[in-house]
Design an enzyme around this catalytic site. Structure first.
Site, PDB file in Angstrom:
ATOM      1  CD  GLU A 246      21.833 -26.044 -21.317  1.00  0.00           C
ATOM      2  OE1 GLU A 246      22.863 -26.392 -20.890  1.00  0.00           O
ATOM      3  OE2 GLU A 246      20.865 -24.591 -21.156  1.00  0.00           O
TER       4      GLU A 246
ATOM      5  CB  CYS B  51      22.983 -20.967 -16.057  1.00  0.00           C
ATOM      6  SG  CYS B  51      22.984 -19.278 -16.097  1.00  0.00           S
TER       7      CYS B  51
ATOM      8  CG  HIS C 258      23.615 -22.262 -20.756  1.00  0.00           C
ATOM      9  ND1 HIS C 258      22.555 -22.971 -19.771  1.00  0.00           N
ATOM     10  CD2 HIS C 258      23.601 -21.063 -19.704  1.00  0.00           C
ATOM     11  CE1 HIS C 258      22.369 -21.899 -19.446  1.00  0.00           C
ATOM     12  NE2 HIS C 258      23.138 -21.126 -19.378  1.00  0.00           N
TER      13      HIS C 258
END
Lengths: 81, 234
Positions: B204, B85, B202
């Protein structure tokens, strides 16, 4: 002391969603005559020094390095004493 | 193996990346403050967030942080760098990846799950995925509309540098599946050498089932497998 003005604009042909949104809003307000809106940045720098030519060169360098992303943007620099 | 998660003023996914690497995968992980230029790690993570408030342009100011000089050296020496990002935006601004980000075509900040198709699994970041695999991963960005010159796009495609493309749940790349207007539905690209990856979604945020999905794991697992093979470090 000199004043340098840097205008950063998206290159022609690069989509400007912010400009489109503003255009639509102007139309909603009844300003149908607006055919295109492009949004850019106007950056004013107070720069130490007297050599306007040199200041212009330095500010162009700053614009090229940081103030504009030359992949998508173009810039113009104006300097006055 | 040691992971370093860079923390810029305004990073807000740093703790998530740290948590996944340290607690979910049990790997040694450290934070690297943006003013540090002396660290020793095997993989650098540039996390999401709003570095320096995204003033001027997303990633433009972070790119000149002291840490970035070292990140560029590390990348040029073949070290693994993943930018997620805002991290992707920083990699573009730093010139480690080609192109630039425009505001989302819809002008909205988009925050929801998307589907990505793995276009190239022959990278250190995707080797554990199979080509054409569809991953469900969240996005959260206002400037994720990838843009580059037509010649650059041709090169990216020809070299297999387009790693992820937005698609629908069946893996079809369609305009409707593109959340931000990205050129060629690009969600993630890699550099020519193959050691620097930038992606808008994302991973994560979806590496544990408690968070609604585990599709992001494959990226971390690929990196870990690559480092375990003792591949070159920067």
């Amino acid at each position: 002391m000199a004043i340098a003005r840097v205008i950063v604009e998206l290159k022609p042909g690069v989509l400007d969603p912010q400009g489109e949104a503003i255009k639509n809003s102007l139309h909603a307000l009844g300003y149908e005559e607006v055919k295109k809106v492009r949004v850019g940045k106007f950056i004013t720098l107070e720069v130490e020094g007297n050599d306007l030519k040199e200041i212009e060169e330095r500010v162009k360098e700053m614009a090229d390095k940081l103030l504009a992303n030359v992949v998508i943007e173009k810039f113009t620099v104006q300097v006055e004493g | 193996m040691k992971f370093g998660v860079v923390v810029f003023p305004g990073s807000n996914c740093d703790a998530d990346c740290f948590h996944v690497l340290k607690n979910v995968f049990g790997r040694e992980t450290v934070y690297i403050w943006h003013k540090e230029d002396n660290f020793d790690v095997d993989c650098i993570v540039l996390p999401g967030g709003f570095s320096y408030g995204d003033y001027l342009r997303a990633g433009a100011i972070a790119r000149f942080s002291p840490v970035m000089k070292k990140v560029v050296e590390f990348a040029n020496a073949g070290g693994l760098v993943i930018g997620i990002c805002n991290g992707f935006q920083i990699l573009l601004e730093a010139g480690l990846l080609p192109g630039a980000m425009l505001r989302n075509k819809s002008i909205n900040f988009r925050c929801h799950d998307v589907y990505l198709r793995v276009e190239n699994n022959n990278t250190p970041f995707t080797s554990k995925a199979h080509e054409g695999q569809v991953l469900k991963i969240p996005i959260a960005h206002g400037e994720g509309n990838y843009y580059c010159e037509p010649d650059t796009l041709k090169k990216l495609i020809a070299n297999g540098q387009v790693v992820f493309r937005y698609c629908n749940s069946r893996g079809e790349v369609t305009e409707d599946a593109n959340p931000n207007g990205s050129l060629y539905n690009i969600a993630g690209i890699i550099n020519e050498k193959g050691n620097v990856l930038g992606m808008m979604p994302h991973p994560e945020r979806c590496s544990e089932n408690i968070l609604g999905g585990e599709d992001g794991r494959v990226i971390w697992e690929s990196i870990i497998a690559y480092l375990e093979r003792g591949a070159n470090r920067g």
